[in-house]
Design a protein around this motif. Sequence first.
Motif, PDB file in Angstrom:
ATOM      1  N   LYS A   1      47.870  47.241  38.977  1.00  0.00           N
ATOM      2  CA  LYS A   1      46.674  47.767  38.294  1.00  0.00           C
ATOM      3  C   LYS A   1      45.860  46.641  37.644  1.00  0.00           C
ATOM      4  N   ASP A   2      46.552  45.597  37.174  1.00  0.00           N
ATOM      5  CA  ASP A   2      45.840  44.459  36.583  1.00  0.00           C
ATOM      6  C   ASP A   2      45.052  43.703  37.643  1.00  0.00           C
ATOM      7  N   ILE A   3      45.672  43.513  38.810  1.00  0.00           N
ATOM      8  CA  ILE A   3      44.983  42.854  39.927  1.00  0.00           C
ATOM      9  C   ILE A   3      43.760  43.669  40.327  1.00  0.00           C
ATOM     10  N   GLU A   4      43.931  44.964  40.441  1.00  0.00           N
ATOM     11  CA  GLU A   4      42.826  45.834  40.862  1.00  0.00           C
ATOM     12  C   GLU A   4      41.669  45.806  39.867  1.00  0.00           C
ATOM     13  N   LYS A   5      41.984  45.758  38.591  1.00  0.00           N
ATOM     14  CA  LYS A   5      40.925  45.706  37.582  1.00  0.00           C
ATOM     15  C   LYS A   5      40.142  44.396  37.676  1.00  0.00           C
ATOM     16  N   VAL A   6      40.863  43.299  37.868  1.00  0.00           N
ATOM     17  CA  VAL A   6      40.195  42.003  38.016  1.00  0.00           C
ATOM     18  C   VAL A   6      39.292  42.006  39.251  1.00  0.00           C
ATOM     19  N   VAL A   7      39.794  42.518  40.354  1.00  0.00           N
ATOM     20  CA  VAL A   7      39.012  42.555  41.590  1.00  0.00           C
ATOM     21  C   VAL A   7      37.754  43.412  41.407  1.00  0.00           C
ATOM     22  N   SER A   8      37.886  44.525  40.702  1.00  0.00           N
ATOM     23  CA  SER A   8      36.711  45.387  40.486  1.00  0.00           C
ATOM     24  C   SER A   8      35.655  44.686  39.637  1.00  0.00           C
ATOM     25  N   LEU A   9      36.090  43.930  38.620  1.00  0.00           N
ATOM     26  CA  LEU A   9      35.145  43.176  37.790  1.00  0.00           C
ATOM     27  C   LEU A   9      34.449  42.088  38.610  1.00  0.00           C
ATOM     28  N   ILE A  10      35.203  41.442  39.480  1.00  0.00           N
ATOM     29  CA  ILE A  10      34.623  40.389  40.326  1.00  0.00           C
ATOM     30  C   ILE A  10      33.563  40.985  41.251  1.00  0.00           C
ATOM     31  N   LYS A  11      33.886  42.110  41.858  1.00  0.00           N
ATOM     32  CA  LYS A  11      32.950  42.726  42.802  1.00  0.00           C
ATOM     33  C   LYS A  11      31.681  43.230  42.112  1.00  0.00           C
ATOM     34  N   ALA A  12      31.804  43.576  40.839  1.00  0.00           N
ATOM     35  CA  ALA A  12      30.636  44.069  40.096  1.00  0.00           C
ATOM     36  C   ALA A  12      29.771  42.950  39.523  1.00  0.00           C
ATOM     37  N   SER A  13      30.299  41.740  39.512  1.00  0.00           N
ATOM     38  CA  SER A  13      29.611  40.623  38.859  1.00  0.00           C
ATOM     39  C   SER A  13      28.453  40.094  39.695  1.00  0.00           C
ATOM     40  N   LYS A  14      27.380  39.716  39.000  1.00  0.00           N
ATOM     41  CA  LYS A  14      26.230  39.066  39.635  1.00  0.00           C
ATOM     42  C   LYS A  14      26.201  37.561  39.339  1.00  0.00           C
ATOM     43  N   LYS A  15      26.838  37.182  38.223  1.00  0.00           N
ATOM     44  CA  LYS A  15      26.810  35.775  37.795  1.00  0.00           C
ATOM     45  C   LYS A  15      28.218  35.331  37.348  1.00  0.00           C
ATOM     46  N   PRO A  16      29.160  35.251  38.291  1.00  0.00           N
ATOM     47  CA  PRO A  16      30.521  34.841  37.911  1.00  0.00           C
ATOM     48  C   PRO A  16      30.621  33.335  37.702  1.00  0.00           C
ATOM     49  N   PHE A  17      31.539  32.941  36.839  1.00  0.00           N
ATOM     50  CA  PHE A  17      31.816  31.518  36.599  1.00  0.00           C
ATOM     51  C   PHE A  17      33.333  31.363  36.493  1.00  0.00           C
ATOM     52  N   VAL A  18      33.867  30.342  37.140  1.00  0.00           N
ATOM     53  CA  VAL A  18      35.313  30.099  37.141  1.00  0.00           C
ATOM     54  C   VAL A  18      35.632  28.921  36.231  1.00  0.00           C
ATOM     55  N   PHE A  19      36.574  29.133  35.317  1.00  0.00           N
ATOM     56  CA  PHE A  19      37.016  28.105  34.365  1.00  0.00           C
ATOM     57  C   PHE A  19      38.484  27.769  34.673  1.00  0.00           C
ATOM     58  N   VAL A  20      38.716  26.514  35.043  1.00  0.00           N
ATOM     59  CA  VAL A  20      40.027  26.071  35.520  1.00  0.00           C
ATOM     60  C   VAL A  20      40.755  25.274  34.437  1.00  0.00           C
ATOM     61  N   GLY A  21      41.970  25.686  34.112  1.00  0.00           N
ATOM     62  CA  GLY A  21      42.779  24.989  33.118  1.00  0.00           C
ATOM     63  C   GLY A  21      43.990  24.300  33.732  1.00  0.00           C
ATOM     64  N   GLY A  22      44.800  23.691  32.868  1.00  0.00           N
ATOM     65  CA  GLY A  22      45.943  22.910  33.310  1.00  0.00           C
ATOM     66  C   GLY A  22      46.991  23.698  34.073  1.00  0.00           C
ATOM     67  N   GLY A  23      47.043  25.019  33.838  1.00  0.00           N
ATOM     68  CA  GLY A  23      48.004  25.845  34.559  1.00  0.00           C
ATOM     69  C   GLY A  23      47.813  25.816  36.056  1.00  0.00           C
ATOM     70  N   CYS A  24      46.578  25.576  36.501  1.00  0.00           N
ATOM     71  CA  CYS A  24      46.317  25.478  37.946  1.00  0.00           C
ATOM     72  C   CYS A  24      46.984  24.239  38.532  1.00  0.00           C
ATOM     73  N   ASN A  25      46.991  23.149  37.776  1.00  0.00           N
ATOM     74  CA  ASN A  25      47.681  21.942  38.222  1.00  0.00           C
ATOM     75  C   ASN A  25      49.188  22.133  38.213  1.00  0.00           C
TER      76      ASN A  25
END
Length: 564
Positions: free
Chosen positions: A191-215
């Motif tokens: 359900k958390d994944i689905e909520k994130v995906v729905s917010l992404i699909k509704a967005s017109k101006k998304p921005f991705v912020f990358v932190g140390g956890g990605c490394n």
Amino acid sequence: MKTYTGSRILIECLKEQGVDTIFGYPGGTILNVYDELYKHQDEITHILTSHEQGAAHAADGYARATGKVGVCFATSGPGATNLVTGIATAYMDSIPLVAITANVATSALGKDSFQEIDIVGVTMPITKHNFIVKDVKDLAKTIRRAFYIAKSGRPGPVLVDITKDATANKAEYKYEEPKAVERSTENIAKKDIEKVVSLIKASKKPFVFVGGGCNISKASEELKEFVDYIDAPVCDSLMGKGAFAGTDDRYTGMIGMHGTKTSNFGVTECDLLIAIGCRFSDRVIGNAKKFAKHAKIVHIDVDPAEINKNIKTDASVIGDVKIVLSRINEQLENMKHEDWMKHIKEMKEQYPLTYDKSKLTGPAVIEAIYNATKGDAVITTDVGQHQMWAAQFYKYTREGQFITSGGLGTMGYGLGACIGAKVGVGDTPVFNIAGDGCFRMNLNELATASRYNIPIIQVVINNHVLGMVRQWQTLFYGKRYSATVLEDKVDFCKTSEGLGAKAFKVTKKSELDKAIKEALKAGCPCVIECVIDNDDKVFPMVAPAAPISEAFSEEDLASKGFEV
């Protein structure tokens, strides 16, 4: 089943864990361990540092550069306490480290014995977990558990303190394969994944912020796929550098106090901020109440304690970043945000990172290193203006390429970390970028590099002041330069040569490329001292606690009549 001393059991357990390098400094209570290490020197290399803090920083740099657990040794009392700053540095940046100390004999504990310290008590707030081993029968399981804890979930440092009698007494030992560390997925909810995906699909101006956890998660491939799917710009934190390539057209630079205007303004304007593997540090968000105030916030992190800690989120997923992104990607299709990406591109053109190219400056030094290494070096740094220039003007393209003290902000970190990183990566060039203030703190580790002929390149950007503190004094303290001027008789080149390094002094921009080229081919520790103006500044900048939307440049200050 074999019977060994505690010291032998310790070494055998380290071999089980694949440890090939230890950084440390011996002393009375840990002598049994060093005696056993002598017998296994063909299997485990020991690097004798000049100071225990250097050992901790070297183990940290080794861990960041290789992805393995870094290991350091120290004796009791001051030996153990000298590790504290290095352990705290690793803790703040989630670095897997195992610090092994020895203490006085069990019978002498609590009696104010010579060189006795409760290092477990001292380090409790700055370790992921710590142990004291008084019974040799507990030693093997404790070491194995320490490595597992250091590596699993959100990584971090673990300290194991062993009493001297536990290193001498005997117990049965049987080899065990290290317990596999599984990626954290137990809290990932559909359900958390689905909520994130729905917010992404509704967005017109998304921005991705990358932190140390990605490394830490080694999620660069999944991150790139994700960004391409959602057609969004990308910024990063200091710790996130390298997870998303700094050469990519979607990349807008660092966010926060010394982030680019494009990143700061873009995040302020976006309608969806997707924060991945970050902790929303105060240096990133500025005024929390005004941070990304037009956006819904999505936060992906392995540590549930980070969710809603500093910034309230609209949706979150708790789990290993690599796994979470891969599951989100399965539910995405290619999107287009042409107007938004055009606007971001226009901002990048309007607000580029600039500097005075007519003279020798910090940015000029970083760009010269980038060009000479074709972007393929590992860069370690100390903390201050030089750190920000290294973050701004070198384009990082992979994890483990930029190694810096992000959370604790440890002056004196870089040289030890540089030595550890170089031991870990082999032939890849490794530079440490330091200011003159930072270099003074742990320059004794040059003796370590020269003792083992570790061909690091130490760059000292010398402005004869504590540059970042002076910058704040200029902007916010009426130019009252209290205790920040370092004009004295210290000759860094002669000092470096005295410690066994080859030294170059650069006072003009025209001398820079030659010095870097010669250092790269020298095959020995080198120091390049670059003398710059004492009032060079790092821009853009956001005033402390101000909104990141109020990032300003030197030109902005000049337009208001403020001379810097």
